[in-house]
Design a protein around this motif. Sequence first.
Motif, PDB file in Angstrom:
ATOM      1  N   PRO A 130      45.972  25.982  41.439  1.00 32.86           N
ATOM      2  CA  PRO A 130      44.747  26.748  41.706  1.00 32.86           C
ATOM      3  C   PRO A 130      43.495  26.013  41.191  1.00 32.86           C
ATOM      4  CG  PRO A 130      46.452  28.206  40.871  1.00 32.86           C
ATOM      5  CD  PRO A 130      46.977  26.799  40.727  1.00 32.86           C
ATOM      6  N   GLU A 131      43.647  25.341  40.066  1.00 33.60           N
ATOM      7  CA  GLU A 131      42.543  24.557  39.496  1.00 33.60           C
ATOM      8  C   GLU A 131      42.116  23.463  40.483  1.00 33.60           C
ATOM      9  OE1 GLU A 131      39.874  24.392  37.021  1.00 33.60           O
ATOM     10  OE2 GLU A 131      41.564  25.436  36.086  1.00 33.60           O
ATOM     11  N   HIS A 132      43.102  22.857  41.140  1.00 36.28           N
ATOM     12  CA  HIS A 132      42.788  21.805  42.108  1.00 36.28           C
ATOM     13  C   HIS A 132      42.029  22.377  43.310  1.00 36.28           C
ATOM     14  CE1 HIS A 132      42.965  17.972  44.059  1.00 36.28           C
ATOM     15  NE2 HIS A 132      43.545  18.512  45.129  1.00 36.28           N
ATOM     16  N   VAL A 133      42.367  23.595  43.693  1.00 40.43           N
ATOM     17  CA  VAL A 133      41.647  24.243  44.813  1.00 40.43           C
ATOM     18  C   VAL A 133      40.173  24.400  44.428  1.00 40.43           C
ATOM     19  CG1 VAL A 133      41.494  26.332  46.248  1.00 40.43           C
ATOM     20  CG2 VAL A 133      43.741  25.445  45.577  1.00 40.43           C
ATOM     21  N   ILE A 134      39.934  24.752  43.173  1.00 41.19           N
ATOM     22  CA  ILE A 134      38.542  24.889  42.698  1.00 41.19           C
ATOM     23  C   ILE A 134      37.843  23.526  42.755  1.00 41.19           C
ATOM     24  CG2 ILE A 134      37.077  25.550  40.720  1.00 41.19           C
ATOM     25  CD1 ILE A 134      38.685  27.906  41.974  1.00 41.19           C
ATOM     26  N   LYS A 135      38.570  22.502  42.367  1.00 39.92           N
ATOM     27  CA  LYS A 135      37.982  21.145  42.372  1.00 39.92           C
ATOM     28  C   LYS A 135      37.574  20.760  43.805  1.00 39.92           C
ATOM     29  CE  LYS A 135      39.124  16.360  41.249  1.00 39.92           C
ATOM     30  NZ  LYS A 135      39.042  15.863  42.621  1.00 39.92           N
ATOM     31  N   LEU A 136      38.476  21.015  44.763  1.00 37.37           N
ATOM     32  CA  LEU A 136      38.170  20.696  46.170  1.00 37.37           C
ATOM     33  C   LEU A 136      36.946  21.481  46.639  1.00 37.37           C
ATOM     34  CD1 LEU A 136      41.754  20.705  47.797  1.00 37.37           C
ATOM     35  CD2 LEU A 136      40.359  18.711  47.249  1.00 37.37           C
ATOM     36  N   THR A 137      36.860  22.731  46.197  1.00 36.12           N
ATOM     37  CA  THR A 137      35.742  23.591  46.623  1.00 36.12           C
ATOM     38  C   THR A 137      34.421  23.070  46.045  1.00 36.12           C
ATOM     39  OG1 THR A 137      37.315  25.426  46.550  1.00 36.12           O
ATOM     40  CG2 THR A 137      34.997  26.009  46.782  1.00 36.12           C
ATOM     41  N   LEU A 138      34.445  22.742  44.749  1.00 31.86           N
ATOM     42  CA  LEU A 138      33.228  22.228  44.104  1.00 31.86           C
ATOM     43  C   LEU A 138      32.774  20.946  44.778  1.00 31.86           C
ATOM     44  CD1 LEU A 138      34.115  22.917  40.360  1.00 31.86           C
ATOM     45  CD2 LEU A 138      32.158  23.877  41.622  1.00 31.86           C
ATOM     46  N   ASP A 139      33.754  20.120  45.127  1.00 34.70           N
ATOM     47  CA  ASP A 139      33.500  18.847  45.785  1.00 34.70           C
ATOM     48  C   ASP A 139      32.792  19.058  47.132  1.00 34.70           C
ATOM     49  OD1 ASP A 139      34.116  16.180  45.268  1.00 34.70           O
ATOM     50  OD2 ASP A 139      35.565  16.197  46.941  1.00 34.70           O
ATOM     51  N   ALA A 140      33.288  20.040  47.892  1.00 30.24           N
ATOM     52  CA  ALA A 140      32.707  20.321  49.210  1.00 30.24           C
ATOM     53  C   ALA A 140      31.280  20.857  49.062  1.00 30.24           C
ATOM     54  CB  ALA A 140      33.574  21.323  49.957  1.00 30.24           C
ATOM     55  N   PHE A 141      31.057  21.725  48.065  1.00 28.17           N
ATOM     56  CA  PHE A 141      29.702  22.251  47.843  1.00 28.17           C
ATOM     57  C   PHE A 141      28.754  21.113  47.452  1.00 28.17           C
ATOM     58  CE2 PHE A 141      29.082  26.814  48.234  1.00 28.17           C
ATOM     59  CZ  PHE A 141      30.383  27.276  48.419  1.00 28.17           C
ATOM     60  N   GLU A 142      29.293  20.196  46.650  1.00 23.71           N
ATOM     61  CA  GLU A 142      28.463  19.063  46.216  1.00 23.71           C
ATOM     62  C   GLU A 142      28.042  18.223  47.423  1.00 23.71           C
ATOM     63  OE1 GLU A 142      29.919  17.269  42.519  1.00 23.71           O
ATOM     64  OE2 GLU A 142      29.202  15.369  43.355  1.00 23.71           O
ATOM     65  N   GLU A 143      28.995  18.030  48.341  1.00 23.57           N
ATOM     66  CA  GLU A 143      28.669  17.256  49.554  1.00 23.57           C
ATOM     67  C   GLU A 143      27.526  17.900  50.321  1.00 23.57           C
ATOM     68  OE1 GLU A 143      32.055  16.110  52.035  1.00 23.57           O
ATOM     69  OE2 GLU A 143      30.701  16.074  53.778  1.00 23.57           O
ATOM     70  N   CYS A 144      27.436  19.222  50.265  1.00 25.55           N
ATOM     71  CA  CYS A 144      26.359  19.938  50.973  1.00 25.55           C
ATOM     72  C   CYS A 144      25.103  20.077  50.110  1.00 25.55           C
ATOM     73  CB  CYS A 144      26.805  21.345  51.335  1.00 25.55           C
ATOM     74  SG  CYS A 144      28.211  21.424  52.388  1.00 25.55           S
ATOM     75  N   ASN A 145      25.157  19.506  48.906  1.00 25.36           N
ATOM     76  CA  ASN A 145      24.055  19.698  47.960  1.00 25.36           C
ATOM     77  C   ASN A 145      23.778  21.167  47.691  1.00 25.36           C
ATOM     78  OD1 ASN A 145      23.329  17.074  47.264  1.00 25.36           O
ATOM     79  ND2 ASN A 145      22.324  16.834  49.283  1.00 25.36           N
ATOM     80  N   LYS A 146      24.825  21.930  47.635  1.00 29.19           N
ATOM     81  CA  LYS A 146      24.687  23.367  47.390  1.00 29.19           C
ATOM     82  C   LYS A 146      25.360  23.718  46.076  1.00 29.19           C
ATOM     83  CE  LYS A 146      22.659  25.495  50.868  1.00 29.19           C
ATOM     84  NZ  LYS A 146      23.167  26.439  51.819  1.00 29.19           N
ATOM     85  N   SER A 147      24.887  24.777  45.468  1.00 32.38           N
ATOM     86  CA  SER A 147      25.544  25.240  44.250  1.00 32.38           C
ATOM     87  C   SER A 147      26.517  26.356  44.620  1.00 32.38           C
ATOM     88  CB  SER A 147      24.497  25.773  43.273  1.00 32.38           C
ATOM     89  OG  SER A 147      25.165  26.450  42.235  1.00 32.38           O
ATOM     90  N   ILE A 148      27.634  26.348  43.932  1.00 34.05           N
ATOM     91  CA  ILE A 148      28.615  27.407  44.184  1.00 34.05           C
ATOM     92  C   ILE A 148      28.106  28.733  43.598  1.00 34.05           C
ATOM     93  CG2 ILE A 148      30.048  27.181  42.107  1.00 34.05           C
ATOM     94  CD1 ILE A 148      32.486  27.122  44.080  1.00 34.05           C
ATOM     95  N   GLN A 149      27.263  28.600  42.577  1.00 33.45           N
ATOM     96  CA  GLN A 149      26.702  29.804  41.944  1.00 33.45           C
ATOM     97  C   GLN A 149      25.814  30.546  42.939  1.00 33.45           C
ATOM     98  OE1 GLN A 149      24.540  29.249  38.285  1.00 33.45           O
ATOM     99  NE2 GLN A 149      24.898  31.402  37.799  1.00 33.45           N
TER     100      GLN A 149
END
Length: 456
Positions: free
Chosen positions: A318-337
Amino acid sequence: MSDSRINMNNVEDVSNSLNSKTLKVCVVGIGRIGLPTALSFAKSGLETIGVDINENLVQNINNGKFPLKDEPGYDKIFDEVIKNKKFSATTDIENAVPKSDVILLSLPTPMDENNVPDYSALRNVAMKLSEILSPNSLVIVESTIEPGFIEDDMISLISTSGRLKINENFFIGVCPENANPGEILHDFTNLPRLVGGINENITKIIKSIYNFVFLVELVEMPNCKTANAVKLTTNVFRDINIAFISELSLMFEKLGIDTNVVLEAAKKKYNFQVHYPGSGVGGPCLPINSYQFLNTAKRTGSNLSIIESGRKINEHMPEHVIKLTLDAFEECNKSIQGSTILILGISYKPNVKDIQLTPAEIIIKKLQELGAHIRIYDPYFKTNDVFGIKSEENLDDVFTNVNATIIVTGHDEFKKYEISKFSQTIDKILIDTRGIIEPTSAKDANLVFRGLGRGQ
Ligand SMILES: NC(=O)c1ccc[n+]([C@@H]2O[C@H](COP(=O)([O-])OP(=O)(O)OC[C@H]3O[C@@H](n4cnc5c(N)ncnc54)[C@H](O)[C@@H]3O)[C@@H](O)[C@H]2O)c1
């Protein structure tokens, strides 16, 4: 009590009672597995009573409401055996058990928050049986237990009151459940079952009873503990192999290798058994079964380091899923918050309504800690309050109002979605943790895509 009691250690007695359908069966614990078991016994013509502490469940059953909507085939059997009065349910164990010749225990065997197996339901019922079991009855434990639990715990608990002595006036054996939720009728009619008794005669007697009900191969085990060891070995094999492939898939992501391609080719080798990576391993069996074996190792001063590592890896996913998600948001220059994320699927495995120990719960909690708002859609949990969130009834207007989608469970329904559905989301982010979406089609649809184990 029955008018003339059947001696459950006497082959002829048991055989006659089966042929005349006078053998009385009681199933204690009529949940996911116990209810279909009880229905199968009743369908074979044996009078069967189900005992459960859940009053609502008992009431619904007796009102003709079948509770397991995702178990194909059992709805019809349920209607039939309720109508012909071969099956009923009760909360009154003190009345049901003394009238019965065979008592099947299909009680929960979960674990506590420290991953220690919890056998309290079995222990409590065993203590009760010590007071109410009729002499010469047979107890069959179907619950998943550690090897040695019958020999070291159950027998002495049932003997507590001093009324009953093993191999003299009460008998015990095991026939571990091995059905998969969602496929129980299929599994009960196809999969071989293990049978182990406290003595050879009891093993044969249990075999004859199950043969009467289930037309499957019944494998005789030398004793109860071996049967329970086999049951755990088959499930823990899966837990470890999923961990192996999940760990490899993390490396393949870095190497630009697609785990799906690897597995499809590896499958061609005759002695390779395929397992798939994913967002974690949940459910009422695999994680618990690994901890059951680890508990046995502790008890016996043994070392099961592979199981221990496997658990660590599966619990990390599950931690890795979060990492992938954060990575994708970063690519969009978006914050997950402050973002809104749609979770597709919360069941611990595809096509069942079951969220026990589901990785979805951990993923949702971690995303909320990062400040994301969560929406949930699962065809098996529509408009339910799950993990404090009201799940969606349908997907109308959902995709266009979320920033990202994470496929957590590989339900068949999701496999039918057009890829264009996912590009309706605000940031076109799609995380696929179950190998459903082809990376090339995600690319063609201009998605910000992360596929677990799908290095490209
Ligand atoms: N669900 C599965 O996929 C599966 C598969 C194979 C084996 N098993 C094993 O089968 C056993 C039963 O699992 P399940 O999934 O059916 O559990 P469940 O939680 O669906 O059902 C257990 C039932 O027992 C009842 N119960 C609890 N304590 C009781 C008591 N003291 N007296 C009477 N009833 C009581 C509960 O109310 C519940 O209805 C477990 O050992 C489990 O590991 C489960």
